[in-house]
Scaffold this motif. Structure first.
Motif, PDB file in Angstrom:
ATOM      1  N   ALA A 129     -20.845  17.851 -71.755  1.00  0.00           N
ATOM      2  CA  ALA A 129     -20.605  18.603 -70.523  1.00  0.00           C
ATOM      3  C   ALA A 129     -21.283  19.968 -70.571  1.00  0.00           C
ATOM      4  O   ALA A 129     -21.936  20.380 -69.610  1.00  0.00           O
ATOM      5  N   VAL A 130     -21.146  20.660 -71.679  1.00  0.00           N
ATOM      6  CA  VAL A 130     -21.788  21.973 -71.827  1.00  0.00           C
ATOM      7  C   VAL A 130     -23.304  21.823 -71.739  1.00  0.00           C
ATOM      8  O   VAL A 130     -23.987  22.596 -71.061  1.00  0.00           O
ATOM      9  N   GLY A 131     -23.831  20.812 -72.420  1.00  0.00           N
ATOM     10  CA  GLY A 131     -25.277  20.575 -72.373  1.00  0.00           C
ATOM     11  C   GLY A 131     -25.772  20.262 -70.970  1.00  0.00           C
ATOM     12  O   GLY A 131     -26.840  20.717 -70.556  1.00  0.00           O
ATOM     13  N   THR A 132     -24.985  19.506 -70.221  1.00  0.00           N
ATOM     14  CA  THR A 132     -25.366  19.158 -68.851  1.00  0.00           C
ATOM     15  C   THR A 132     -25.379  20.394 -67.961  1.00  0.00           C
ATOM     16  O   THR A 132     -26.302  20.589 -67.165  1.00  0.00           O
ATOM     17  N   LYS A 181     -12.037  17.065 -77.815  1.00  0.00           N
ATOM     18  CA  LYS A 181     -12.539  17.687 -79.037  1.00  0.00           C
ATOM     19  C   LYS A 181     -13.949  17.260 -79.397  1.00  0.00           C
ATOM     20  O   LYS A 181     -14.621  17.948 -80.138  1.00  0.00           O
ATOM     21  N   GLY A 182     -14.379  16.140 -78.925  1.00  0.00           N
ATOM     22  CA  GLY A 182     -15.601  15.559 -79.459  1.00  0.00           C
ATOM     23  C   GLY A 182     -16.814  15.691 -78.580  1.00  0.00           C
ATOM     24  O   GLY A 182     -17.108  16.732 -78.011  1.00  0.00           O
ATOM     25  N   ASN A 183     -17.495  14.587 -78.447  1.00  0.00           N
ATOM     26  CA  ASN A 183     -18.811  14.537 -77.829  1.00  0.00           C
ATOM     27  C   ASN A 183     -18.811  14.866 -76.342  1.00  0.00           C
ATOM     28  O   ASN A 183     -19.784  15.392 -75.834  1.00  0.00           O
ATOM     29  N   GLU A 224      -7.504   7.933 -79.038  1.00  0.00           N
ATOM     30  CA  GLU A 224      -8.924   7.974 -79.386  1.00  0.00           C
ATOM     31  C   GLU A 224      -9.737   8.609 -78.254  1.00  0.00           C
ATOM     32  O   GLU A 224     -10.643   9.406 -78.484  1.00  0.00           O
ATOM     33  N   PHE A 225      -9.384   8.251 -77.021  1.00  0.00           N
ATOM     34  CA  PHE A 225     -10.085   8.809 -75.866  1.00  0.00           C
ATOM     35  C   PHE A 225      -9.859  10.314 -75.758  1.00  0.00           C
ATOM     36  O   PHE A 225     -10.789  11.067 -75.482  1.00  0.00           O
ATOM     37  N   THR A 226      -8.623  10.773 -75.954  1.00  0.00           N
ATOM     38  CA  THR A 226      -8.364  12.212 -75.836  1.00  0.00           C
ATOM     39  C   THR A 226      -9.119  12.998 -76.897  1.00  0.00           C
ATOM     40  O   THR A 226      -9.612  14.093 -76.632  1.00  0.00           O
ATOM     41  N   VAL A 227      -9.209  12.457 -78.102  1.00  0.00           N
ATOM     42  CA  VAL A 227      -9.993  13.127 -79.143  1.00  0.00           C
ATOM     43  C   VAL A 227     -11.456  13.199 -78.717  1.00  0.00           C
ATOM     44  O   VAL A 227     -12.111  14.231 -78.848  1.00  0.00           O
ATOM     45  N   PHE A 228     -11.958  12.103 -78.169  1.00  0.00           N
ATOM     46  CA  PHE A 228     -13.346  12.071 -77.712  1.00  0.00           C
ATOM     47  C   PHE A 228     -13.571  13.056 -76.566  1.00  0.00           C
ATOM     48  O   PHE A 228     -14.515  13.841 -76.581  1.00  0.00           O
TER      49      PHE A 228
END
Length: 154
Positions: free
Chosen positions: A26-29, A19-21, A12-16
């Protein structure tokens, strides 16, 4: 060789994280940090000099209040006294910088909301333009139709 058993939350963590949020965050930051330097430059190099013209040529970075020393004076490497100052001009500059950044983000979000609304409106219009299809006949209706047609033939 036995595999190392991963905890349940790992997948679940790797998907998050991958692939996820987390990637979007990170890009937004990173973009936000770059944009912050642009707005700081806009504030310090363009807006504040214009504002200082209207308030008598005062440089906001020079606006400070010297505070008294309660203990022994400190000296820098050149032997000059290090002054204890309250730099309220820098604070004013930071507040203006924040207001500009908040205003820009507001307009970006407003624009994105407008684009989203237009997209939803077009989807609704496209659905409204499609002719309503008659529902597929049920098995009973098909059977009754066949019976009717057979009776007509006799």
């Amino acid at each position: 060789m036995d595999k190392i058993k991963k905890p349940k939350w790992w997948d679940e963590f790797t998907v998050f994280a991958i692939k996820g949020n987390a990637m979007a965050l990170a890009v937004g930051t990173i973009i936000g940090a770059a944009f912050s330097t642009i707005t700081k430059s806009l504030t310090d190099d363009i807006i504040m000099p214009i504002v200082s013209v209207f308030i008598g040529g005062v440089d906001f970075s020079e606006m400070k209040l010297e505070l008294p020393r309660l203990f022994a004076e400190k000296y820098d490497d050149a032997g000059n006294i290090i002054k204890n100052t309250l730099n309220y001009g820098n604070f004013i500059s930071a507040v203006i910088n924040f207001l500009i950044l908040a205003l820009v983000v507001f307009f970006i979000v407003k624009g994105l909301n407008k684009i989203t609304e237009l997209g939803k409106k077009k989807e609704e219009e496209a659905k409204a333009e499609e002719p309503a299809k008659e529902p597929e006949p049920t098995k009973e209706e098909l059977l009754l139709t066949e019976i009717r047609d057979l009776l007509k033939e006799k």
